[in-house]
Design an enzyme around this catalytic site. Structure first.
Site, PDB file in Angstrom:
ATOM      1  N   CYS A   2      25.333  64.087 -39.704  1.00  0.00           N
ATOM      2  CA  CYS A   2      26.679  64.624 -39.509  1.00  0.00           C
ATOM      3  C   CYS A   2      26.734  65.598 -38.342  1.00  0.00           C
ATOM      4  O   CYS A   2      25.749  66.242 -38.004  1.00  0.00           O
ATOM      5  CB  CYS A   2      27.111  65.376 -40.759  1.00  0.00           C
ATOM      6  N   ARG A  27      23.806  61.145 -32.950  1.00  0.00           N
ATOM      7  CA  ARG A  27      23.118  61.588 -34.158  1.00  0.00           C
ATOM      8  C   ARG A  27      23.254  60.571 -35.293  1.00  0.00           C
ATOM      9  O   ARG A  27      22.518  60.639 -36.271  1.00  0.00           O
ATOM     10  CB  ARG A  27      23.691  62.931 -34.622  1.00  0.00           C
ATOM     11  N   TRP A  75      27.835  61.178 -41.922  1.00  0.00           N
ATOM     12  CA  TRP A  75      26.800  60.196 -42.239  1.00  0.00           C
ATOM     13  C   TRP A  75      26.648  60.265 -43.759  1.00  0.00           C
ATOM     14  O   TRP A  75      26.185  61.274 -44.296  1.00  0.00           O
ATOM     15  CB  TRP A  75      25.496  60.583 -41.533  1.00  0.00           C
ATOM     16  N   ASN A  99      27.868  69.778 -42.978  1.00  0.00           N
ATOM     17  CA  ASN A  99      26.638  68.984 -42.769  1.00  0.00           C
ATOM     18  C   ASN A  99      25.642  69.336 -43.868  1.00  0.00           C
ATOM     19  O   ASN A  99      25.587  70.495 -44.282  1.00  0.00           O
ATOM     20  CB  ASN A  99      25.965  69.355 -41.437  1.00  0.00           C
ATOM     21  N   GLY A 100      24.821  68.382 -44.268  1.00  0.00           N
ATOM     22  CA  GLY A 100      23.783  68.709 -45.251  1.00  0.00           C
ATOM     23  C   GLY A 100      24.203  68.329 -46.666  1.00  0.00           C
ATOM     24  O   GLY A 100      25.142  67.551 -46.865  1.00  0.00           O
ATOM     25  N   GLU A 479       3.740  52.773 -33.644  1.00  0.00           N
ATOM     26  CA  GLU A 479       4.960  53.208 -32.960  1.00  0.00           C
ATOM     27  C   GLU A 479       5.712  51.997 -32.380  1.00  0.00           C
ATOM     28  O   GLU A 479       6.945  51.925 -32.442  1.00  0.00           O
ATOM     29  CB  GLU A 479       4.582  54.229 -31.869  1.00  0.00           C
ATOM     30  N   LYS A 483       9.528  50.946 -33.384  1.00  0.00           N
ATOM     31  CA  LYS A 483      10.599  50.759 -32.391  1.00  0.00           C
ATOM     32  C   LYS A 483      11.264  49.404 -32.588  1.00  0.00           C
ATOM     33  O   LYS A 483      12.471  49.291 -32.570  1.00  0.00           O
ATOM     34  CB  LYS A 483      10.064  50.826 -30.953  1.00  0.00           C
ATOM     35  N   GLU A 486      13.369  49.310 -35.799  1.00  0.00           N
ATOM     36  CA  GLU A 486      14.502  50.227 -35.722  1.00  0.00           C
ATOM     37  C   GLU A 486      15.695  49.654 -34.966  1.00  0.00           C
ATOM     38  O   GLU A 486      16.825  49.772 -35.410  1.00  0.00           O
ATOM     39  CB  GLU A 486      14.035  51.439 -34.909  1.00  0.00           C
ATOM     40  N   HIS A 502      -8.660  41.909 -44.258  1.00  0.00           N
ATOM     41  CA  HIS A 502      -8.575  42.435 -45.623  1.00  0.00           C
ATOM     42  C   HIS A 502      -7.211  42.159 -46.258  1.00  0.00           C
ATOM     43  O   HIS A 502      -6.832  42.818 -47.228  1.00  0.00           O
ATOM     44  CB  HIS A 502      -8.885  43.938 -45.614  1.00  0.00           C
ATOM     45  N   LYS A 601      19.969  60.505 -35.717  1.00  0.00           N
ATOM     46  CA  LYS A 601      19.044  61.097 -34.747  1.00  0.00           C
ATOM     47  C   LYS A 601      18.335  62.308 -35.322  1.00  0.00           C
ATOM     48  O   LYS A 601      17.149  62.499 -35.133  1.00  0.00           O
ATOM     49  CB  LYS A 601      19.826  61.479 -33.486  1.00  0.00           C
TER      50      LYS A 601
HETATM   51  C1  F6R Z   1      12.138  56.955 -34.516  1.00  0.00           C
HETATM   52  C2  F6R Z   1      12.583  58.322 -34.663  1.00  0.00           C
HETATM   53  C3  F6R Z   1      12.331  59.007 -35.953  1.00  0.00           C
HETATM   54  C4  F6R Z   1      11.999  60.495 -35.715  1.00  0.00           C
HETATM   55  C5  F6R Z   1      11.879  61.229 -37.050  1.00  0.00           C
HETATM   56  C6  F6R Z   1      11.478  62.675 -36.849  1.00  0.00           C
HETATM   57  O1  F6R Z   1      12.432  56.453 -33.255  1.00  0.00           O
HETATM   58  O2  F6R Z   1      13.169  58.890 -33.769  1.00  0.00           O
HETATM   59  O3  F6R Z   1      11.314  58.383 -36.670  1.00  0.00           O
HETATM   60  O4  F6R Z   1      10.810  60.581 -34.991  1.00  0.00           O
HETATM   61  O5  F6R Z   1      13.116  61.181 -37.705  1.00  0.00           O
HETATM   62  O6  F6R Z   1      12.398  63.354 -36.068  1.00  0.00           O
HETATM   63  P1  F6R Z   1      12.010  64.672 -35.310  1.00  0.00           P
HETATM   64  O7  F6R Z   1      11.014  64.354 -34.260  1.00  0.00           O
HETATM   65  O8  F6R Z   1      13.314  65.156 -34.718  1.00  0.00           O
HETATM   66  O9  F6R Z   1      11.463  65.621 -36.339  1.00  0.00           O
END
Ligand code: F6R
Length: 606
Positions: A2, A27, A75, A99-100, A479, A483, A486, A502, A601
């Site tokens: 949010c 976000r 959100w 928010n929250g 990673e 990606k 996601e 395994h 985000k």
């Molecule tokens: C993936 C991504 C998330 C963040 C995770 C932690 O592309 O961006 O997995 O890495 O939500 O976020 P931060 O780094 O802001 O603590």
């Protein structure tokens, strides 16, 4: 997650609010709304399910003139995404955005219902609106009512409140979710992220935990946890005003992938000199702490966690100290044993990730020698609450899928490893010197862009993919898989290549693309054997391989040749083609690259 924006001015504020919401779109959200105080003290609001552009279109046909307003992108946490659940929520004279999460919302809801308040939404936010409306009758001003409400609300939240009885006032409260006050000339603004306000001001005041602020057009009064009047420093933002623009790129993600050489230069600038990590690269007093460190505990989530996993190899091999890495949401709910003289390291792009922050707070009582955060957000909760901070200087990252933040995190962790090793008497000068090559090596890797774009065609119709790596490349494979899933919604898993036999080998057939990261290091031959295992079962291999790895393309094996890179820097460099691959696959699939479904985000709720 949010986003909150608010403004108290002499001019109409709705455009400022909508532009602020646009700048917070990255976000992640599912609905948006705005409430503005009309002349004469009447409150009007507009909400829309979907994008901010839909809210903006509604406002262009039915304008909301007025100088005081609050706006929100939601959100969903409590209640489905819908117009009725979108914020602001109102009760009598009061309107609230939030928010929250309010954890005791059910208890409060029951109490308020028994007093006759009627709920129209399923949100916890509506509880705040009714609670403040209820308290308002017992208090002389809105700020006092919000202070009283803060004592009854449990959870991590940030909120902004308006009241028709005080038409030129917004009251904000911070309890676990960030809030900033922006200073204009004869006008004030509030937001959950300074980025929302950069078109109107660069002067900001960050609220601290428990602060409640009464923001009027010409005055701001801040009260702390004990309701005492306090001053908070006003700082000039150095964030680029255009940080929210795509600069000609089709997506923020692509822009941010290509910004990596510059971000790496920025993070290294002034931090290495003559083969040494400069003293205090990790903040005042850091040298004395790092000299005595005997163990490292890393805590992070998602991509940041993967950066930590790479760093474990470095801390143990280069600095010779034990390192453990754990996902914050696990760490915070288990009993852990702290080794003597342990450094707690949190890694976070946003500095506000709820689980990481909670883990840091918990760890404070566990006996760590010190806490250090590697973070991209100045003034964030993690920065303010850690003993030491390494500011990443990656620049604002808007794409939900983290790219440049990851490679900068790796670089910060490498510097930390070198700094500890150097302060503990190890000879790391040649390794520190190597680090200066990183931006150029990443520039070279970015030149693979068009060949990876072609390769992406092969993946767009797949439903699954496997990523393989060994050593430091194992977390890089993780990673890469993250990606891909996601932003392209293709199911992807990563395995340490030695684990294939395994279990996961059972998945291999001609429909399973297997992506392998294969720098020319002492694990290469082992990795080649693992690739044979895949080939023998009809799997399709896509190998990012060092030019000297002696790997030739053949039926079932595509080789994407990478320039030779020092082993130390390979995790950073091999990340680049994996980022590009996921980007181009998502592009072909036509997904919302910068705001993938269901994701946010900044994950400020648990
Ligand atoms: C993936 C991504 C998330 C963040 C995770 C932690 O592309 O961006 O997995 O890495 O939500 O976020 P931060 O780094 O802001 O603590």
């Amino acid at each position: 997650m949010c986003g909150i924006v608010g403004a108290v001015a002499q001019r109409d504020v709705v455009d400022i609010l909508v532009e602020g919401l646009r700048r917070l779109e990255y976000r992640g959200y599912d609905s948006a709304g705005v409430a503005v105080m009309q002349a004469g003290g009447e409150l009007r609001q507009t909400k829309r399910l979907g994008k901010v552009s839909e809210l903006a279109a509604a406002l262009s046909t039915q304008p909301l003139p007025g100088g005081t307003g609050i706006a929100h992108t939601r959100w969903a946490t409590h209640g489905e995404p819908s117009e009725v659940n979108a914020h602001p929520h109102t009760s009598g004279s009061v309107a609230v955005v939030h928010n929250g999460i309010i954890e005791n919302h059910q208890t409060l809801r029951n109490g308020l219902k028994s007093k006759g308040y009627q709920f129209v939404s399923q949100t916890d936010t509506e509880v705040i609106a009714h609670l403040i409306a209820d308290l308002r009758s017992q208090h002389g001003s809105l700020v006092e009512a919000v202070q009283a409400a803060r004592k009854l609300l449990e959870g991590a939240y940030g909120t902004a409140v308006m009241d028709t009885n005080e038409p030129e006032t917004i009251v904000v409260a911070r309890s676990g979710a960030p809030l900033v006050i922006g200073y204009g000339i004869g006008e004030h603004f509030v937001a959950s992220d300074q980025l929302a306000l950069l078109p109107v001001t660069r002067r900001f005041q960050y609220l601290e935990e428990g602060d409640v602020a009464e923001v009027k057009r010409t005055s701001v009064r801040i009260f702390d946890l004990n309701d005492e009047r306090v001053e908070r420093e006003i700082v000039e933002s150095t964030v680029n005003h255009d940080a929210g623009d795509k600069a000609g790129y089709r997506h923020f993600m692509l822009k941010e992938i290509h910004e990596q050489p510059d971000s790496l230069r920025a993070t290294l600038e002034g931090r290495i000199n003559a083969g040494r990590v400069v003293a205090e690269a990790f903040g005042a007093g850091s040298i004395d702490i790092l000299r005595d460190i005997q163990a490292v505990q890393i805590i992070a989530c998602g991509t940041s966690y993967h950066a930590g996993m790479v760093a474990r190899y470095w801390f143990e091999e280069i600095a010779g100290i034990p390192c453990q890495v754990e996902i914050a949401s696990e760490f915070r709910y288990r009993k852990s044993v702290v080794l003597p003289n342990s450094l707690l390291v949190t890694i976070s792009q946003s500095g506000e990730t709820a689980d990481t922050l909670a883990a840091l707070r918990l760890a404070k009582d566990l006996g760590y020698a010190a806490s250090l955060t590697i973070c991209n957000a100045p003034g964030s909760s993690l920065v303010r609450e850690s003993d030491l901070a390494y500011m990443m200087r990656a620049g604002v990252e808007i794409g939900v899928a983290s790219t440049k933040a990851f490679t900068v995190q790796l670089t910060g962790l490498l510097l930390l490893t070198m700094s500890i090793a150097q302060e503990q008497g190890k000879h790391v000068k040649p390794l520190v010197e190597l680090m200066a090559k990183l931006p150029t090596l990443v520039e070279q890797a970015l030149q693979l862009s068009s060949s990876i774009e072609e390769l992406a065609e092969d993946f767009a119709h797949k439903h699954h993919a496997l990523f393989l790596g060994r050593g430091t490349q194992y977390p890089i494979a993780m990673e890469g898989a993250l990606k891909l899933k996601e932003i392209s919604y293709i199911h992807a898993e990563a395995y340490a290549a030695g684990e294939l036999k395994h279990g996961p080998l059972a998945l291999i057939d001609e429909d399973m693309p297997v992506i392998v990261v294969a720098p020319n290091n002492d694990l290469l031959e082992k990795l080649k054997s693992n690739m044979e295992e895949v080939r023998a079962r009809g799997g399709q291999l896509y190998v990012f391989a060092d030019e000297n790895a002696n790997m030739e393309p053949e039926p079932g094996i595509q080789v994407i040749t990478m320039q030779t890179v020092p082993d130390l820097l390979a995790p950073v460099v091999y990340t680049i083609p994996l980022q590009l691959l996921s980007y181009y696959v998502a592009l072909i699939k036509g997904t919302d690259v910068d705001q993938p479904r269901n994701l946010a985000k900044s994950v400020t709720v648990e």
